[in-house]
Design an enzyme around this catalytic site. Structure first.
Site, PDB file in Angstrom:
ATOM      1  N   HIS A 263       0.815  -1.227   0.000  1.00 15.37           N
ATOM      2  CA  HIS A 263       0.000   0.000   0.000  1.00 15.37           C
ATOM      3  C   HIS A 263       0.841   1.267   0.000  1.00 15.37           C
ATOM      4  O   HIS A 263       1.911   1.330   0.596  1.00 15.37           O
ATOM      5  CB  HIS A 263      -1.045  -0.010   1.116  1.00 15.37           C
ATOM      6  CG  HIS A 263      -0.524  -0.031   2.518  1.00 15.37           C
ATOM      7  ND1 HIS A 263      -0.243   1.131   3.211  1.00 15.37           N
ATOM      8  CD2 HIS A 263      -0.275  -1.039   3.380  1.00 15.37           C
ATOM      9  CE1 HIS A 263       0.162   0.822   4.436  1.00 15.37           C
ATOM     10  NE2 HIS A 263       0.168  -0.494   4.562  1.00 15.37           N
TER      11      HIS A 263
ATOM     12  N   ASP B 228      -0.289   4.438   0.940  1.00 17.08           N
ATOM     13  CA  ASP B 228      -0.590   5.430   1.978  1.00 17.08           C
ATOM     14  C   ASP B 228       0.067   5.079   3.309  1.00 17.08           C
ATOM     15  O   ASP B 228       0.483   3.947   3.534  1.00 17.08           O
ATOM     16  CB  ASP B 228      -2.115   5.566   2.161  1.00 17.08           C
ATOM     17  CG  ASP B 228      -2.777   4.252   2.570  1.00 17.08           C
ATOM     18  OD1 ASP B 228      -2.337   3.175   2.101  1.00 17.08           O
ATOM     19  OD2 ASP B 228      -3.713   4.277   3.380  1.00 17.08           O
TER      20      ASP B 228
ATOM     21  N   GLU C  61      -5.171   1.817   2.311  1.00 23.53           N
ATOM     22  CA  GLU C  61      -5.146   0.660   3.204  1.00 23.53           C
ATOM     23  C   GLU C  61      -5.362   1.076   4.650  1.00 23.53           C
ATOM     24  O   GLU C  61      -5.968   0.350   5.430  1.00 23.53           O
ATOM     25  CB  GLU C  61      -3.819  -0.095   3.060  1.00 23.53           C
ATOM     26  CG  GLU C  61      -3.785  -1.444   3.763  1.00 23.53           C
ATOM     27  CD  GLU C  61      -3.420  -1.379   5.244  1.00 23.53           C
ATOM     28  OE1 GLU C  61      -3.795  -2.305   5.986  1.00 23.53           O
ATOM     29  OE2 GLU C  61      -2.782  -0.405   5.677  1.00 23.53           O
TER      30      GLU C  61
ATOM     31  N   ASP D  28       2.694  -7.163   4.615  1.00 23.38           N
ATOM     32  CA  ASP D  28       2.282  -6.015   5.442  1.00 23.38           C
ATOM     33  C   ASP D  28       2.142  -6.380   6.909  1.00 23.38           C
ATOM     34  O   ASP D  28       1.458  -5.709   7.669  1.00 23.38           O
ATOM     35  CB  ASP D  28       0.963  -5.435   4.901  1.00 23.38           C
ATOM     36  CG  ASP D  28       0.697  -4.037   5.441  1.00 23.38           C
ATOM     37  OD1 ASP D  28       1.641  -3.414   5.956  1.00 23.38           O
ATOM     38  OD2 ASP D  28      -0.454  -3.589   5.363  1.00 23.38           O
TER      39      ASP D  28
HETATM   40 ZN   LIG Z   1       0.431  -1.460   6.411  1.00 28.04          ZN
END
Ligand SMILES: [Zn+2]
Length: 407
Positions: free
Chosen positions: A94, A96, A161, A188
């Site tokens: 992601h 962001d 996200e 992540d």
């Molecule tokens: Zn993350």
């Protein structure tokens, strides 16, 4: 096999380029717009340019959002064709970040990334900059060395996200971009040695429980109806019922059982000598994937009816969050097997599939029936001040990605 070895060597020799890339990317502030943040778009454009410069094809997927100046939130996909063209291994990272939080806790400016002792410091360095960098360099290595992926290798860089993915992976999944036969890797979450592969999450159910009675003076309770007492009865009966009904254990998870916890209580009356007419309390439930939340809610409703009858109070139940995670990825899924083999071969590790208490985008892929592993090698600094990414981890994770794509 030798083109894979070349790709792995090329990644090792790109250590400085990877670091340089991170320093440039992290300078572009990309705080999720939900809280007024800016720059996610700019970072997406930066990534688009980098992919194009590497000779990779890029598709831009815009999702309208009137809250941002650009009017759209950008998601990017790129694909390297594999030997088997009908299926794709997707890697998702992601763009962001969360805000930096209190500046006084940061030793350096969160948006002027710096390298210290083999670590890159800056907001978004670990979450999810490392994954962006590792996946990009894995792609570049395979392309440069002519190492053809087994199935197609797709990389997707998503927006939003950190605020529910409504402008990110969710619309992409709804569009049918990913097929149920595809595989997904979400770098992540992880551990410092990379030995845990997350393949399942418990379902999350947060309940707000409002109990209404009748408020009166503390000396004449018989004239009213004590909402607090009724609420306590409900909480205890609910606690007993859920714990005795949903007994299953799954050793994939730690703890192995479903959990049902009475947590917060809102303040009721200000003084001791008033019988409260209103009580608001909350439960945090983490339910094993084998139990559909609909079934759990039905059970909760029956306890509610019983306690209402018993006490005369009215009880209202509002789910504040209800995330169904009934599709765990099987431990023998190819995505798990590939990761295990890569970690064995490259690091001598015996990696273990695990389940967690809930909360990654892996859940969205799994809900569409896509086998998904959440894996990376990180010290777990996400959302903290002085967030960093270890250069070592960034380089070695890229090698794992190249390995699993080509074997
Ligand atoms: Zn993350």
């Amino acid at each position: 096999m030798s083109s894979l070895n070349n790709a792995i060597e090329w990644i090792e020799s790109s250590r400085d380029d990877m670091t340089q890339f991170m320093l440039e990317m992290l300078k572009i502030k990309a705080v999720n717009p939900a809280g007024g943040g800016k720059g996610e778009y700019e970072r997406a454009m930066f990534m688009k340019k980098r992919l194009e410069e590497a000779g990779l094809n890029v598709t831009q997927h815009d999702v309208p959002d009137t809250r941002v100046a650009e009017g759209v939130r950008v998601n990017l996909t790129t694909l390297l064709e594999g030997e088997e063209r009908g299926r794709t291994l997707w890697m998702a990272a992601h763009l962001d970040t969360v805000p930096e939080g209190s500046r006084e806790f940061w030793a350096t400016d969160p948006y002027v990334p710096v390298v210290k002792e083999g670590k890159i410091f800056g907001r978004g360095a670990e979450d999810n900059g490392q994954a962006i960098c590792s996946t990009l360099f894995a792609l570049k290595a395979l392309k440069k060395m002519g190492a053809k992926p087994k199935m197609n290798l797709g990389v997707v860089y998503v927006s939003d996200e950190e605020s529910g993915s409504k402008y990110g992976v969710i619309p992409l999944l709804e569009k049918g971009l990913f097929k149920p036969t595809d595989l997904a890797l979400v770098p992540d979450a992880g551990t410092p040695d990379g030995s845990q592969i997350e393949i399942a999450e418990k379902s999350i159910l947060w309940l707000k429980i409002t109990t209404k009675g009748k408020q009166v003076h503390g000396s004449t309770p018989e004239k009213g109806l004590n909402a607090r007492r009724a609420a306590m009865k409900f909480a205890l009966q609910l606690d007993d019922t859920l714990h005795s009904k949903y007994l299953a254990m799954d050793s994939l998870f730690d703890p192995p059982a479903s959990t049902f916890e009475p947590t917060k209580c809102d303040a009721n009356v200000d003084n001791v000598n008033t019988v409260p007419g209103l009580d608001v309390q909350y439960f945090d439930c983490r339910v094993l994937p084998q139990y559909p939340l609909k079934e759990v809610m039905k059970e909760i409703e029956s306890v509610k009816l019983r306690v209402e009858k018993e006490t005369g109070a009215t009880i209202q139940i509002d789910p504040m969050q209800s995330e169904e995670n009934t599709n765990p990825t099987p431990t023998q899924s190819p995505i798990v097997e590939k990761l295990k083999t890569a970690l064995k071969q490259l690091r001598g590790l015996e990696a273990k599939p695990i389940g967690i208490g809930g909360g990654t985008v892996g859940a969205y892929f799994r809900r569409k029936g896509i086998d998904t592993a959440v894996w990376s090698t990180i010290d777990d600094l996400a959302h903290q001040p002085n967030e960093y990414c270890k250069i070592e981890n960034m380089v070695h994770d890229a090698k794992v990605f190249a390995y699993i794509a080509t074997t």
